[in-house]
Design a protein around this motif. Structure first.
Motif, short mmCIF file in Angstrom:
data_model
loop_
_atom_site.label_atom_id
_atom_site.label_comp_id
_atom_site.label_asym_id
_atom_site.label_seq_id
_atom_site.Cartn_x
_atom_site.Cartn_y
_atom_site.Cartn_z
N ILE A 114 42.24 51.47 58.71
CA ILE A 114 41.48 52.19 59.73
C ILE A 114 40.12 52.61 59.19
O ILE A 114 39.10 52.56 59.89
N GLY A 115 40.08 53.02 57.91
CA GLY A 115 38.80 53.38 57.30
C GLY A 115 37.85 52.20 57.24
O GLY A 115 36.65 52.34 57.49
N ARG A 116 38.38 51.00 56.91
CA ARG A 116 37.52 49.81 56.86
C ARG A 116 36.99 49.47 58.25
O ARG A 116 35.85 49.04 58.41
N ARG A 117 37.83 49.66 59.26
CA ARG A 117 37.41 49.28 60.61
C ARG A 117 36.45 50.30 61.21
O ARG A 117 35.50 49.93 61.91
N CYS A 118 36.70 51.58 60.98
CA CYS A 118 35.87 52.62 61.60
C CYS A 118 34.69 53.04 60.72
O CYS A 118 33.83 53.78 61.18
N GLY A 119 34.68 52.63 59.47
CA GLY A 119 33.56 52.97 58.60
C GLY A 119 33.56 54.40 58.15
O GLY A 119 32.56 54.89 57.63
N THR A 120 34.66 55.11 58.33
CA THR A 120 34.76 56.50 57.90
C THR A 120 36.22 56.85 57.76
O THR A 120 37.10 56.12 58.22
N MET B 275 35.17 54.83 66.17
CA MET B 275 34.06 54.03 65.66
C MET B 275 32.83 54.87 65.37
O MET B 275 32.03 54.53 64.51
N VAL B 276 32.65 55.96 66.10
CA VAL B 276 31.43 56.75 65.97
C VAL B 276 31.67 58.10 65.31
O VAL B 276 30.73 58.88 65.15
N GLY B 277 32.92 58.41 64.95
CA GLY B 277 33.21 59.69 64.32
C GLY B 277 33.43 60.79 65.34
O GLY B 277 33.57 60.53 66.54
N PRO B 278 33.46 62.05 64.90
CA PRO B 278 33.72 63.16 65.83
C PRO B 278 32.62 63.27 66.88
O PRO B 278 31.44 63.09 66.61
N VAL B 279 33.04 63.56 68.11
CA VAL B 279 32.12 63.76 69.23
C VAL B 279 32.40 65.14 69.83
O VAL B 279 33.55 65.47 70.12
N THR B 280 31.36 65.96 69.99
CA THR B 280 31.51 67.30 70.55
C THR B 280 30.83 67.35 71.90
O THR B 280 29.68 66.92 72.05
N ILE B 281 31.52 67.85 72.92
CA ILE B 281 30.97 67.97 74.26
C ILE B 281 31.24 69.37 74.79
O ILE B 281 32.13 70.07 74.31
N THR B 282 30.43 69.80 75.76
CA THR B 282 30.62 71.06 76.46
C THR B 282 30.94 70.74 77.91
O THR B 282 30.24 69.95 78.54
N ARG B 283 32.02 71.33 78.44
CA ARG B 283 32.41 71.03 79.81
C ARG B 283 32.85 72.30 80.52
O ARG B 283 33.10 73.32 79.89
N CYS B 284 32.93 72.19 81.83
CA CYS B 284 33.31 73.32 82.65
C CYS B 284 34.82 73.51 82.65
O CYS B 284 35.58 72.57 82.44
#
Length: 411
Positions: free
Chosen positions: A58-64, A1-10
Motif C-alpha cells: 500500500i505504501g508503494r502504491r500510495c506513495g506514503t 493516493m493524496v494523503g489526508p484530506v480535511t473538509i468543513t461541512r454543515c
C-alpha cells in the motif's frame, strides 16, 4: 493516493441528539479516516499475504505510509462483519434435476495465540510437559492449534466410470483406451470458520445445498475422510432436514492407507509395491472391500510379520472395516458420482496453508476468522458483489434515516 484530506461541512444539530452530517451520508464516508478505496485495497492485500507485506504494498502504491499494521488488522476485521448476511442473501443459480449436488467437509489446524485456544486444547497445553528445552515435540505442537472447519458445495454432471478408469491395471495401460474422466466441479462455494464449531459450518453448507435444491430432488453426495465426529454431525444435519444423502469415503485416503500397508510387504523402492497397492485398490473399487481386507490379513499371517512389522497393514484394515458403509465405489462409479474430496483438500491448502500458516504467524480468533472468511469470499469470486453489499450495510449502520424535522441546520 493524496494523503489526508480535511473538509468543513454543515451539520444538523438538535439538543440530546448526535450531529447529522448530510454531506458525509451523500459521500458514504466511513467512520474511520481511511477511505473506502483504501480499505478495499487493505483487504485485498492482507488476504493475499502477510500484514507487513500488505502495508509495504500500500505504501508503494500510495506513495506514503497510508496505514499502519495494527490499523490494517482492524480494517480487515471490520470488512468481514457482513459475510454471513451476504451468504444468506445470495440466491444460487438453478440447476437441472440430474445435476449432482456435492458436499465435502475437512478440518485444518491454525496456530493460535495462547489465550485464543479452545478450552480443551488450552487445558491439554497446560498439562503437557516440556520434552526439550530448545524446541517443541510433536505432541506440544498440536496443543498450539485451533481447528478450523471448511466446507465446499458444488454442482457436477454425472460421469460414469469403471475401476480401471481410476487405477491402471498391473503393468500399466496399453494406450488403446483413454480413461474416462470423472465429474467436473462447477459453481463451487466455499465456507470456513475457526471461531464456530464444526456443526455450524456443516449447517451452513447444508443451507447452501438447500438453496440450490430446496425440493431435495437432486442426488446429494457427501465426501468424507472418515473422521467420526464429522460423520456424526453430517448424518444428524441430514436427518434434521429430512434429506437423503449418499456418503462416500474419499478414495485418496484409502490409497494412502494401502500404500502404507504395502511397505509392510515390500521395500520402499520395490516396484512390486505399486502393483500390490493397485490390485487391492482395484478390488475395493469393484465393491469387494471385505475381500481386500481378508487378503491383507491373510498375507500378513502367511509371511509371519511381527505386530510392529504389520502395524500399518492392520491400521489400513481397521480403516476399511470402520468405514465399510461408505466404500460402495462400484455403485458410486456406475452412478457417475465423484469419489475423491480433492476440492476441499485443495481449499484447505489454499485458504489456510497459503496464508494463515505462513512462517511465524500466530493468530487471534477474530483476526483468523476475518482473513479466513474473506479469502473464502475471494475464492468464490464474490468479492466485488460482497464489497458493494458491505458498503451499503455500513452506510445503513452509520447513517440511519433521521427525522430532519427535529434538527436545525447550523454551521
Amino acid at each position: 493516493m493524496v494523503g489526508p484530506v480535511t473538509i468543513t461541512r454543515c451539520a444538523l444539530r438538535a439538543p440530546g441528539l448526535p450531529n447529522c452530517y448530510p454531506a458525509d451520508q451523500v459521500l458514504g464516508l466511513p467512520r474511520e479516516r481511511h477511505s473506502l478505496g483504501l480499505r478495499r485495497l487493505v483487504v485485498l492485500e492482507a488476504a493475499r499475504g502477510s500484514y507487513d507485506h500488505a502495508v509495504e504494498a500500500i505504501g508503494r502504491r500510495c506513495g506514503t505510509r497510508a496505514v499502519g499494521k495494527r490499523q490494517a488488522e482492524q480494517l480487515v476485521r471490520t470488512a468481514a462483519v457482513d459475510i454471513a448476511a451476504f451468504d444468506a442473501a445470495r440466491t444460487p443459480a438453478p440447476a437441472a434435476g440430474t445435476t449432482l449436488l456435492v458436499l465435502s467437509v475437512d478440518g485444518k489446524g491454525i496456530v493460535m495465540r495462547p489465550g485464543h485456544l479452545r478450552e480443551a486444547t488450552r487445558r491439554a497445553a497446560e498439562r503437557a510437559t516440556r520434552t526439550f528445552r530448545t524446541r517443541l515435540s510433536a505432541g506440544e505442537k498440536t496443543c498450539r492449534k485451533r481447528m478450523a472447519t471448511l466446507a465446499v458445495v458444488h454442482d457436477a454432471d454425472p460421469a460414469p466410470r469403471r475401476p480401471h478408469d481410476i487405477i491402471a491395471p498391473p503393468g500399466g495401460r496399453t494406450g488403446r483406451r483413454t480413461p474416462r474422466k470423472g465429474p467436473k466441479a462447477r459453481a463451487k462455494w466455499l465456507t470456513a470458520s475457526v471461531r464456530n464449531d464444526a456443526d455450524k459450518v456443516i449447517a451452513a453448507a447444508f443451507d447452501q445445498a438447500e438453496a440450490r435444491d430446496p425440493q431435495h430432488r437432486r442426488s446429494w453426495v457427501v465426501l468424507v475422510d472418515g473422521a467420526a465426529h464429522q460423520l456424526e454431525l453430517i448424518r444428524a444435519e441430514a436427518a434434521r432436514r429430512k434429506v437423503e444423502i449418499h456418503i462416500v469415503l474419499d478414495f485418496v485416503h484409502v490409497l494412502e492407507k494401502l500404500w502404507a500397508a504395502a511397505r509392510c510387504f515390500h521395500t520402499a523402492t520395490d516396484p512390486a509395491a505399486e502393483d500390490w497397492a493397485g490390485a487391492k485398490a482395484a478390488r475395493i473399487l469393484a465393491g469387494d472391500a471385505p475381500g481386500a481386507v481378508g487378503d491383507i490379513h491373510a498375507e500378513a499371517d502367511r509371511t509371519g510379520l511381527s505386530p510392529d512389522q504389520r502395524a500399518a497393514a492392520d491400521r489400513a484394515c481397521r480403516y476399511l472395516e470402520n468405514n465399510a458403509a461408505y466404500l460402495h465405489y462400484d455403485k458410486a462409479l456406475e452412478a457417475g458420482w465423484p469419489i475423491a474430496s480433492g476440492t476441499v483438500e485443495g481449499a484447505a491448502r489454499h485458504l489456510i496453508a497459503d496464508r494463515l500458516d505462513i512462517t511465524g504467524s500466530r493468530w487471534s480468533v477474530c483476526g483468523a476468522e476475518a482473513v479466513l472468511t474473506l479469502r473464502a469470499v475471494i475464492s468464490n469470486g464474490d468479492f466485488p458483489q460482497y464489497w458493494t453489499f458491505h458498503t451499503h450495510r455500513e452506510r445503513e449502520r452509520l447513517y440511519p434515516a433521521p427525522d430532519q424535522a427535529e434538527y436545525d441546520l447550523t454551521a
